[in-house]
Motif scaffolding. Structure first.
Motif, PDB file in Angstrom:
ATOM      1  N   GLY A 183       4.060   2.789  -3.490  1.00  0.00           N
ATOM      2  CA  GLY A 183       3.137   2.836  -4.614  1.00  0.00           C
ATOM      3  C   GLY A 183       2.127   3.956  -4.566  1.00  0.00           C
ATOM      4  O   GLY A 183       1.438   4.222  -5.549  1.00  0.00           O
TER       5      GLY A 183
ATOM      6  N   THR B 208      -3.209   0.755  -3.580  1.00  0.00           N
ATOM      7  CA  THR B 208      -2.661   0.810  -2.227  1.00  0.00           C
ATOM      8  C   THR B 208      -3.727   0.471  -1.199  1.00  0.00           C
ATOM      9  O   THR B 208      -3.476  -0.306  -0.260  1.00  0.00           O
ATOM     10  CB  THR B 208      -2.068   2.199  -1.951  1.00  0.00           C
ATOM     11  OG1 THR B 208      -1.068   2.499  -2.929  1.00  0.00           O
ATOM     12  CG2 THR B 208      -1.452   2.262  -0.566  1.00  0.00           C
TER      13      THR B 208
ATOM     14  N   ALA C 217      -3.239   4.340  -8.512  1.00  0.00           N
ATOM     15  CA  ALA C 217      -2.272   4.131  -7.432  1.00  0.00           C
ATOM     16  C   ALA C 217      -2.951   4.093  -6.073  1.00  0.00           C
ATOM     17  O   ALA C 217      -2.657   3.229  -5.228  1.00  0.00           O
ATOM     18  CB  ALA C 217      -1.209   5.226  -7.464  1.00  0.00           C
TER      19      ALA C 217
END
Length: 871
Positions: A711, A723, A719
């Motif tokens: 990801g 994460t 993103a």
């Protein structure tokens, strides 16, 4: 004498005025669910106001009330309007989503084919006629599902109806949920009369014995008893009860019963533990806000309760002081839940009620146990995993004030608790709080909606997280929220730890907290080791487990401890391709790689399948490549199934559990898996994001992240944040018990700032770096985002529509000279085709997304204000 009603009819956003008939005078209030005539048919609607004068001379009359009490409160009516304005959604959708499923019904039309015309003007007409000829009469919503998305078949049906090719008539189903009634029995005579009647019960010995057993059972209590209890205790049946009723010894009746998902469950009361210094400082601030709020708003609430609640009298209501929302930033295991519990206790002590939201159904059982143990008999559960009857009864109990605390996922925010004083959102950063775009529900964010709801009610809103959303933390830094912090892990108390040590026969690695009182115990956050998977490949290790993770697993299992292995992918292999021609096997509907499941995802023991995780298309495992016929099929990547298989191959004695969407399809699966693992019926838990969210598993000493990079490289401005949050949260599952713990992150990019910040548990470093990135690109919190998505079965139609709307946006920005507004697109979405439809989107960064998009022709577009994903 008049009622403004929002009708439950698609594409009608205005309210309509109706006359209140004499038989309903004095009964109709704002928030009532009613039936009204509309456009020649009978439909449902919600009363939103009671105007003093009508807009026109002649009005249709309101027909009936579907519930004698309003189904929505004045605050909920105001909140629905706020959601509609903020997220550009029809107000009726915002009203209906606050009700339990099955109560509100949308009127529909039944289409029947009368003749098969030979001259049809358009392909849409031909498709509609073919569909009705094949399947017979269909409702409009059935045709919606059968026809391609975006197909305007209703326009095609109009001329066919005029020509008599098809006919249509309106249908409105009644509510499909209602109170549950059970048959009851009670003794109808005195004990003296009963003794006189006994010899005349029956000539058959077996029958006489059953009848006597019934009478003996009912003689213990003259109150009505559920007949199921009678059957269970006596072995009798309904005919036996009817025989006794015929001779006047028993009365049969009916009684209403509540469907309660917590019924029969016992929760042992728990006393509050002593607070640590950090907790005491936070609690002092929270307690002060709750006390001040109770004193400030008591008079206002009393006046509101005594006054007219309808919207036209809103200007005369007293002002409710709204406290600043509280953001509790506490590292994993720092004792945030204890702050929630005390805040709720203080609120209940003032005679008010509370809502507790969690992002996932998976967290509900653990949260319920903690809160029900502190507040036994005062808690109810609300989430989509319950049956329709249970949700309806929970809604009714909440409306009647029979419960004081409602716990649940996103939709629990709309439980109609009277005198609501506290709203808690645990794990406030979680994207699950954002409603997705599928279905008729507005794409609202529960966090921002909760803040607004608390403002409307004058209630306290308490947000909590170990990894706060960037926007939330920015608001706290700017003074819009009040920031409270718990920087140290403190979840152990001496007495509880001694009890656990004795039960599990282990020694505790906790130590007393300096200045924390005689009972407080602490432990450091678990150390995180980052393994460079590039080095593993250079060393010849092609396993999904690094050498370090294999050794750590062996050590933990050898000591009888537990481990969690996290991977954000389901299945056995993430995609399948041919070694000869290189073609990947893709979903025909979505153009996305199919995932190989060695164990069928439906849990029915079916043979292995290739499955699309977007539309659930599935096909059998191919023996040959469908493109070139080669047998050299390669399975690439790892999913949760493969991780579990690898553990079993390396450690045959290890007991494994898998916790992902495939393993939790049946009701109660989350609670069962959590119960099995927490009671050490398994040694290794393999899972996806579900295991990263707030679970307290004290025997877990090792957490392994199979691929920390998943990801991280997606084309989405969030993103990196997603994460970091998931890595920090899953790392927080380790070391929460007696034995301490450690975390191993496997990564191909170990020097990435997200990996480094997660490994050092350094939220501040991540926040500062991410904020600079967001500011340079104009992303939230500096500007807001609007995402417009269009889907169509014809790719060229999707692109053309996207370009038309993009040009309209560019023209509006230029005409209104809007500063700090950027448009990206139109462009194909990252997932360019889903369920057979091409997807194009437009992404706008601006100060006020709703103002920019309001008034545009966006019928059949998906409108997402403040999206949590751009994929």
């Amino acid at each position: 004498m008049y009622a403004d009603v929002v009708v439950n009819v698609p594409h009608h956003t205005a309210s309509y005025c109706y006359e209140i008939p004499p038989e309903l005078e004095g009964q109709v209030r704002a928030g009532h669910l009613v039936t009204v005539p509309f456009g020649g048919r009978r439909v449902q609607g919600v009363v939103i106001g009671l105007p003093a004068t009508p807009p026109v001379a002649r009005l249709n009359a309101l027909e009936s009330l579907l519930d004698p009490e309003p189904v929505l409160t004045p605050a909920q009516l105001s909140l629905a309007q706020w959601i509609a304005d903020t997220y550009l959604a029809p107000v009726i959708d915002c009203l209906i989503m606050m009700l339990p499923p099955g109560l509100a019904k949308r009127a529909d039309q039944l289409y029947t084919l009368n003749m098969n015309s030979l001259k049809l003007a358009t392909p849409s007409q031909q498709s509609l006629v073919d569909l009705l000829q094949e399947r017979g009469p269909l409702r409009g919503r059935q045709i919606d599902r059968a026809m391609p998305r975006g197909e305007d078949w209703r326009a095609a049906a109009e001329p066919l109806a005029r020509r008599g090719v098809l006919s249509r008539h309106s249908v409105l189903d009644p509510p499909s949920v209602r109170a549950k009634q059970v048959r009851t029995a009670r003794l109808a005579v005195s004990l003296k009369a009963l003794e006189v009647a006994r010899p005349r019960l029956s000539r058959a010995p077996a029958k006489a014995a059953r009848l006597a057993a019934i009478l003996d059972f009912l003689a213990g209590d003259f109150e009505p008893v559920d007949v199921s209890w009678v059957y269970a205790q006596t072995g009798a049946n309904l005919q036996d009860l009817k025989d006794l009723a015929e001779i006047g010894l028993v009365d049969l009746g009916e009684a209403e019963v509540w469907r309660d998902s917590l019924a029969g469950k016992e929760f042992v009361p728990v006393e509050p533990p002593e607070l640590t210094p950090d907790q005491q400082a936070v609690w002092a601030a929270v307690d002060a806000v709750i006390k001040a709020q109770g004193q400030t708003n008591d008079h206002g609430r009393q006046t509101m309760d005594d006054g007219d609640p309808s919207p036209e009298h809103a200007s005369t209501r007293p002002h409710l002081h709204t406290p600043t929302p509280l953001l509790l930033h506490g590292v994993t295991g720092s004792g945030k839940t204890e702050i929630y519990l005390r805040a709720l206790a203080a609120t209940l002590a003032q005679g008010r009620r509370g809502l507790v939201l969690v992002p996932e159904i998976a967290l509900t059982p653990q949260t319920v146990r903690r809160f029900a143990a502190r507040f036994p008999g005062r808690v109810a559960v609300w989430h989509s995993g319950l049956g329709a009857g249970e949700r309806y009864d929970t809604w009714r109990r909440a409306r009647l004030g029979l419960v004081e605390v409602v716990i649940g996922a996103r939709s629990a925010l709309f439980a109609p608790l009277p005198n609501l004083g506290l709203i808690i959102l645990d794990e406030e950063h979680d994207a699950a709080y954002k409603q997705d775009l599928d279905g008729p529900v507005a794409a609202y964010h529960a966090r921002d909606t909760a803040v607004e709801y608390a403002r409307l009610l004058g209630a306290v809103c308490l947000l909590g997280s170990a990894t706060p959303d960037i926007v939330s933390f920015y608001r706290a830094r700017q003074g819009q929220y009040c920031l409270l912090e718990l920087p140290r892990r403190i979840m152990g108390h001496a007495r509880r730890l001694r009890e656990q040590a004795e039960r599990f026969h282990v020694a505790s690695r906790y130590h007393p907290l300096a200045g924390g009182g005689r009972d407080a115990q602490t432990i450091d956050l678990p150390p995180v080791e980052v393994v460079d998977l590039r080095q593993e490949l250079r060393a010849g290790n092609t396993s999904i487990f690094s050498r370090r993770l294999q050794a750590a697993l062996a050590e933990a299992l050898g000591r009888g401890e537990q481990a969690i292995l996290f991977l954000n992918r389901r299945g056995t292999a993430t995609f399948v391709f041919c070694r000869d021609c290189g073609q990947a096997l893709k979903c025909g509907n979505c153009d996305m790689p199919l995932t190989y499941h060695r164990t069928a995802a439906n849990g029915a023991g079916d043979p292995a399948h290739l499955i699309c995780h977007h539309c659930n298309f599935r096909r059998e495992q191919p023996a040959r490549c469908p493109n070139c016929g080669s047998r050299r099929i390669k399975y690439f990547g790892a999913g949760t199934e493969r991780v579990e298989e690898t553990v079993q191959a390396l450690f045959p004695q290890a007991r494994t559990l898998r916790w992902d969407r495939d393993a939790t399809r049946f009701r109660g699966a989350h609670e069962l898996i959590l119960q099995q693992f927490s009671t050490h019926q398994a040694d290794v838990l393999v899972g996806t994001q579900m295991i990263a969210k707030g679970l307290d598993l004290p025997l877990v000493t090792l957490v392994g992240v199979i691929s920390a990079d998943v990801g991280l490289g997606l084309p989405d401005y969030r993103a990196a944040e997603r994460t970091f949050q998931v890595l920090t949260q899953v790392a927080g599952r380790a070391g929460r018990g007696l034995l301490g713990g450690r975390v191993i992150l496997q990564s191909y990019n170990p020097d990435h700032y997200v990996i480094r910040a997660a490994a050092s548990h350094d939220y501040a470093d991540f926040y500062d770096r991410e904020l600079r990135y967001r500011k340079s690109l104009g992303y939230p919190p500096f500007r807001r985002v609007l995402r417009l998505t269009f889907r169509h079965a014809q790719p060229e139609r999707a692109e053309a529509e996207a370009r038309i709307v993009a040009n309209q946006l560019y023209a509006r920005i230029k005409a209104e000279r809007l500063a700090a507004t950027d448009v990206a697109g139109p462009a194909p979405c990252f997932f360019g085709k889903v369920a057979g439809e091409s997807r194009w989107h437009i992404v706008v960064r601006t100060a006020d997304p709703a103002a920019l998009a309001r008034g545009l022709a966006l019928k059949r577009w998906h409108i997402d204000v403040d999206p949590v994903s751009l994929l």
